[in-house]
Design an enzyme around this catalytic site. Structure first.
Site, PDB file in Angstrom:
ATOM      1  N   HIS A  50       2.031  33.903 -17.610  1.00  0.00           N
ATOM      2  CA  HIS A  50       1.032  32.736 -18.321  1.00  0.00           C
ATOM      3  C   HIS A  50       0.482  32.284 -17.002  1.00  0.00           C
ATOM      4  O   HIS A  50       0.538  32.579 -15.632  1.00  0.00           O
ATOM      5  CB  HIS A  50       1.966  31.535 -18.802  1.00  0.00           C
ATOM      6  CG  HIS A  50       2.933  32.145 -19.798  1.00  0.00           C
ATOM      7  ND1 HIS A  50       2.358  32.060 -20.968  1.00  0.00           N
ATOM      8  CD2 HIS A  50       3.996  32.577 -19.955  1.00  0.00           C
ATOM      9  CE1 HIS A  50       3.293  32.297 -22.030  1.00  0.00           C
ATOM     10  NE2 HIS A  50       4.417  32.729 -21.339  1.00  0.00           N
ATOM     11  N   ASP A  96      -5.561  26.715 -16.902  1.00  0.00           N
ATOM     12  CA  ASP A  96      -6.852  26.424 -16.415  1.00  0.00           C
ATOM     13  C   ASP A  96      -6.746  25.087 -16.769  1.00  0.00           C
ATOM     14  O   ASP A  96      -7.024  24.462 -17.792  1.00  0.00           O
ATOM     15  CB  ASP A  96      -7.948  27.205 -17.209  1.00  0.00           C
ATOM     16  CG  ASP A  96      -9.320  26.997 -17.481  1.00  0.00           C
ATOM     17  OD1 ASP A  96      -9.516  25.859 -16.814  1.00  0.00           O
ATOM     18  OD2 ASP A  96      -9.960  27.619 -18.289  1.00  0.00           O
ATOM     19  N   HIS A 149      -9.697  22.020 -17.055  1.00  0.00           N
ATOM     20  CA  HIS A 149     -11.066  21.589 -17.212  1.00  0.00           C
ATOM     21  C   HIS A 149     -11.343  20.478 -16.275  1.00  0.00           C
ATOM     22  O   HIS A 149     -12.573  20.328 -15.758  1.00  0.00           O
ATOM     23  CB  HIS A 149     -11.520  21.298 -18.575  1.00  0.00           C
ATOM     24  CG  HIS A 149     -11.329  22.253 -19.621  1.00  0.00           C
ATOM     25  ND1 HIS A 149     -11.838  22.479 -21.050  1.00  0.00           N
ATOM     26  CD2 HIS A 149     -10.860  23.740 -19.533  1.00  0.00           C
ATOM     27  CE1 HIS A 149     -11.679  23.656 -21.481  1.00  0.00           C
ATOM     28  NE2 HIS A 149     -11.229  24.187 -20.543  1.00  0.00           N
ATOM     29  N   HIS A 154      -5.226  24.568 -20.505  1.00  0.00           N
ATOM     30  CA  HIS A 154      -4.513  25.516 -21.145  1.00  0.00           C
ATOM     31  C   HIS A 154      -4.299  26.467 -20.649  1.00  0.00           C
ATOM     32  O   HIS A 154      -4.968  27.003 -19.491  1.00  0.00           O
ATOM     33  CB  HIS A 154      -5.776  25.883 -22.463  1.00  0.00           C
ATOM     34  CG  HIS A 154      -6.830  26.441 -22.049  1.00  0.00           C
ATOM     35  ND1 HIS A 154      -6.860  27.841 -22.014  1.00  0.00           N
ATOM     36  CD2 HIS A 154      -8.008  25.820 -21.663  1.00  0.00           C
ATOM     37  CE1 HIS A 154      -8.312  28.104 -21.648  1.00  0.00           C
ATOM     38  NE2 HIS A 154      -8.984  26.761 -21.353  1.00  0.00           N
ATOM     39  N   CYS A 155      -3.463  27.490 -21.200  1.00  0.00           N
ATOM     40  CA  CYS A 155      -3.104  28.790 -20.687  1.00  0.00           C
ATOM     41  C   CYS A 155      -4.388  29.800 -20.612  1.00  0.00           C
ATOM     42  O   CYS A 155      -4.953  29.791 -21.826  1.00  0.00           O
ATOM     43  CB  CYS A 155      -1.920  29.546 -21.175  1.00  0.00           C
ATOM     44  SG  CYS A 155      -1.298  30.960 -20.357  1.00  0.00           S
ATOM     45  N   HIS A 176      -2.540  32.866 -26.653  1.00  0.00           N
ATOM     46  CA  HIS A 176      -1.514  31.682 -25.961  1.00  0.00           C
ATOM     47  C   HIS A 176      -1.962  30.256 -26.332  1.00  0.00           C
ATOM     48  O   HIS A 176      -1.222  29.526 -26.674  1.00  0.00           O
ATOM     49  CB  HIS A 176      -1.504  32.070 -24.294  1.00  0.00           C
ATOM     50  CG  HIS A 176      -0.984  33.057 -23.835  1.00  0.00           C
ATOM     51  ND1 HIS A 176       0.117  33.044 -22.855  1.00  0.00           N
ATOM     52  CD2 HIS A 176      -0.867  34.290 -24.373  1.00  0.00           C
ATOM     53  CE1 HIS A 176       0.778  34.384 -22.746  1.00  0.00           C
ATOM     54  NE2 HIS A 176      -0.178  35.181 -23.599  1.00  0.00           N
ATOM     55  N   MET A 218      -0.143  26.543 -26.273  1.00  0.00           N
ATOM     56  CA  MET A 218      -0.488  26.342 -25.041  1.00  0.00           C
ATOM     57  C   MET A 218      -1.748  25.519 -24.413  1.00  0.00           C
ATOM     58  O   MET A 218      -2.654  26.005 -23.977  1.00  0.00           O
ATOM     59  CB  MET A 218      -0.371  27.805 -24.211  1.00  0.00           C
ATOM     60  CG  MET A 218       0.964  28.212 -24.170  1.00  0.00           C
ATOM     61  SD  MET A 218       1.235  29.446 -22.829  1.00  0.00           S
ATOM     62  CE  MET A 218       1.691  28.816 -21.279  1.00  0.00           C
ATOM     63  N   HIS A 222     -11.097  10.430 -37.871  1.00  0.00           N
ATOM     64  CA  HIS A 222     -11.645   9.238 -38.613  1.00  0.00           C
ATOM     65  C   HIS A 222     -10.154   8.406 -38.689  1.00  0.00           C
ATOM     66  O   HIS A 222      -9.201   8.851 -39.215  1.00  0.00           O
ATOM     67  CB  HIS A 222     -12.014   9.756 -39.878  1.00  0.00           C
ATOM     68  CG  HIS A 222     -12.526   8.349 -40.516  1.00  0.00           C
ATOM     69  ND1 HIS A 222     -13.655   7.676 -40.483  1.00  0.00           N
ATOM     70  CD2 HIS A 222     -11.829   7.967 -41.849  1.00  0.00           C
ATOM     71  CE1 HIS A 222     -13.549   6.715 -41.533  1.00  0.00           C
ATOM     72  NE2 HIS A 222     -12.558   6.765 -42.297  1.00  0.00           N
ATOM     73  N   GLU A 257     -17.439   5.133 -36.719  1.00  0.00           N
ATOM     74  CA  GLU A 257     -17.100   5.465 -37.989  1.00  0.00           C
ATOM     75  C   GLU A 257     -15.987   6.891 -37.784  1.00  0.00           C
ATOM     76  O   GLU A 257     -14.916   6.916 -38.056  1.00  0.00           O
ATOM     77  CB  GLU A 257     -17.900   5.722 -38.983  1.00  0.00           C
ATOM     78  CG  GLU A 257     -17.555   6.217 -40.399  1.00  0.00           C
ATOM     79  CD  GLU A 257     -19.005   6.679 -41.208  1.00  0.00           C
ATOM     80  OE1 GLU A 257     -20.115   6.628 -40.470  1.00  0.00           O
ATOM     81  OE2 GLU A 257     -18.928   6.895 -42.296  1.00  0.00           O
ATOM     82  N   THR A 258     -16.781   7.923 -37.491  1.00  0.00           N
ATOM     83  CA  THR A 258     -16.259   9.208 -37.320  1.00  0.00           C
ATOM     84  C   THR A 258     -16.532   9.709 -36.017  1.00  0.00           C
ATOM     85  O   THR A 258     -17.900   9.638 -35.943  1.00  0.00           O
ATOM     86  CB  THR A 258     -16.172  10.251 -38.501  1.00  0.00           C
ATOM     87  OG1 THR A 258     -15.840   9.454 -39.692  1.00  0.00           O
ATOM     88  CG2 THR A 258     -15.634  11.404 -38.316  1.00  0.00           C
ATOM     89  N   HIS A 298     -11.798  14.261 -40.504  1.00  0.00           N
ATOM     90  CA  HIS A 298     -12.518  14.292 -41.619  1.00  0.00           C
ATOM     91  C   HIS A 298     -13.186  15.336 -42.306  1.00  0.00           C
ATOM     92  O   HIS A 298     -14.509  15.274 -42.854  1.00  0.00           O
ATOM     93  CB  HIS A 298     -13.694  12.979 -41.552  1.00  0.00           C
ATOM     94  CG  HIS A 298     -13.645  12.161 -42.957  1.00  0.00           C
ATOM     95  ND1 HIS A 298     -14.161  12.526 -43.922  1.00  0.00           N
ATOM     96  CD2 HIS A 298     -13.111  10.870 -43.367  1.00  0.00           C
ATOM     97  CE1 HIS A 298     -14.106  11.745 -44.986  1.00  0.00           C
ATOM     98  NE2 HIS A 298     -13.498  10.545 -44.548  1.00  0.00           N
TER      99      HIS A 298
HETATM  100 CU    CU Z   1       0.351  31.357 -21.812  1.00  0.00          CU
END
Ligand code: CU
Length: 350
Positions: free
Chosen positions: A113, A116, A118, A153-154, A164, A169, A274, A298-299, A325
């Site tokens: 594993h 990452d 962001h 995330h992986c 994954h 993950m 929503h 709203e949404t 929604h």
């Molecule tokens: Cu993983």
């Protein structure tokens, strides 16, 4: 910056194998703080604004491979998780802080594993630097240079990356502006509670009768699961890893007059949160706090691979469903949460 220690090779050998710059604790003359992570929908204790200077915030994320029940029928997937929860815990720092993560892959796991971020700047968000086999751990440090809520995330590479991610993950880091959140005019905003809602899409194979198949081993489920994934039609779309994880007795709580920050992440697929009967008073749809929030929403839209944040002050008691929604996904696939709000009814509003 990175160090790696391997239970397989021993520290001396690991130092030879991974000739990365020495990781000197003294190279940054900054205070250190150990963060204590908590499982979603709750969020680690933190200050909403700080007058202190930047620091190094230390986190430990342990990868847990384990069977996870994802619906009320007991359908079980071979889950892969950060710290045992789907999504992983929400990390919180302030802009300019250094995030120092120890990623632990216990010897009892079976897969390689990594992570990452962001929020990080640098190739693959740290994924290549943090690749850990069972029995290894890696330390990654990055500077949180941009404020906002960001996915982690992986990302082991190729089709294993989505496998994954859709096995559990992913998670979120919130990088708060040092002087806190602000409205569109620069006026400070505060929250009384914060909840982290992590949306997941699962792709569970069915048997000849059309019933979901349960698996405990990823090696066993993967070929069938890849077939389902390629059709891009999830079998489950859920919050907090399970149909009904945030409804009924597990509903999110708030009181009339309280302001709640709702952070919503989706690592793989688009979503449209929503709040039925409420609104987004202030919404950072793309989740990045250097931009003015949109008001009276709203949404809103969460792009796959991102997190967004919405601030809402509850004005009426009752049960508020918080859904994506796409109502088919909300009602048939699971993407519904409840806010149970207590307080005095306002006849003027309804
Ligand atoms: Cu993983």
């Amino acid at each position: 910056m990175l160090t790696r220690r391997s239970a397989l090779f021993g520290t001396a050998m690991a130092a030879l194998m991974f000739s990365v710059p020495a990781f000197a604790a003294a190279d940054l003359d900054l205070p250190r703080e150990k963060a204590t992570l908590v499982a979603p929908p709750f969020v680690m204790t933190h200050e909403q604004a700080t007058k202190a200077g930047p620091k190094i915030v230390e986190f430990t994320l342990t990868i847990v491979e384990k069977p996870v029940v994802i619906d009320e029928q007991g359908t079980t997937i071979p889950g892969m998780t950060f710290d045992g929860s789907i999504p992983g815990p929400m990390m919180v720092v302030h802009e300019g802080d250094y995030v120092e993560v120890t990623l632990v892959n216990p010897a009892t796991n079976s897969m390689m594993h990594d992570i990452d971020f962001h929020a990080a700047t640098g190739g693959l968000g740290g994924a290549e630097l943090t690749q850990v086999n069972p029995g290894e751990q890696a330390v990654l440090r990055f500077k949180a240079t941009r404020s906002g809520v960001f996915i982690y995330h992986c990302a082991p590479g190729g089709p294993m990356t989505p496998v994954h991610v859709v096995s559990g993950m992913s998670g979120t880091i919130m990088v708060l502006p040092r002087d806190g959140l602000k409205d569109q005019n620069g006026k400070p905003l505060h929250y009384d509670r914060v909840y982290y809602i992590g949306e997941s899409d699962f792709y569970v194979p069915r048997d000849e009768k059309g019933n979901f198949k349960s698996y405990t081993e990823i090696g066993e489920s993967m070929p069938d699961m890849l077939d389902v994934m390629q059709k891009l039609t999830p079998s489950h779309v859920v919050f907090e890893g399970k149909v009904g994880a945030l409804t009924g007795k597990s509903a999110l709580k708030a009181n009339v007059g309280e302001t709640v920050l709702i952070v919503h992440s989706q690592a793989n697929r688009d979503s449209r949160p929503h709040l039925i009967g409420g609104h987004g008073d202030y919404v950072w749809e793309r989740g990045k706090f250097a931009n003015p929030p949109q008001v009276d929403q709203e949404t809103w839209f969460i792009r796959g691979g991102s997190a967004g944040a919405a601030l809402y002050t509850f004005r009426q008691p009752g049960v508020y469903a918080y859904v994506t929604h796409n109502l088919i996904e909300a009602t048939l696939l699971g993407a519904t949460a409840h806010f149970k709000v207590e307080g005095k009814w306002n006849d003027d509003l309804m």
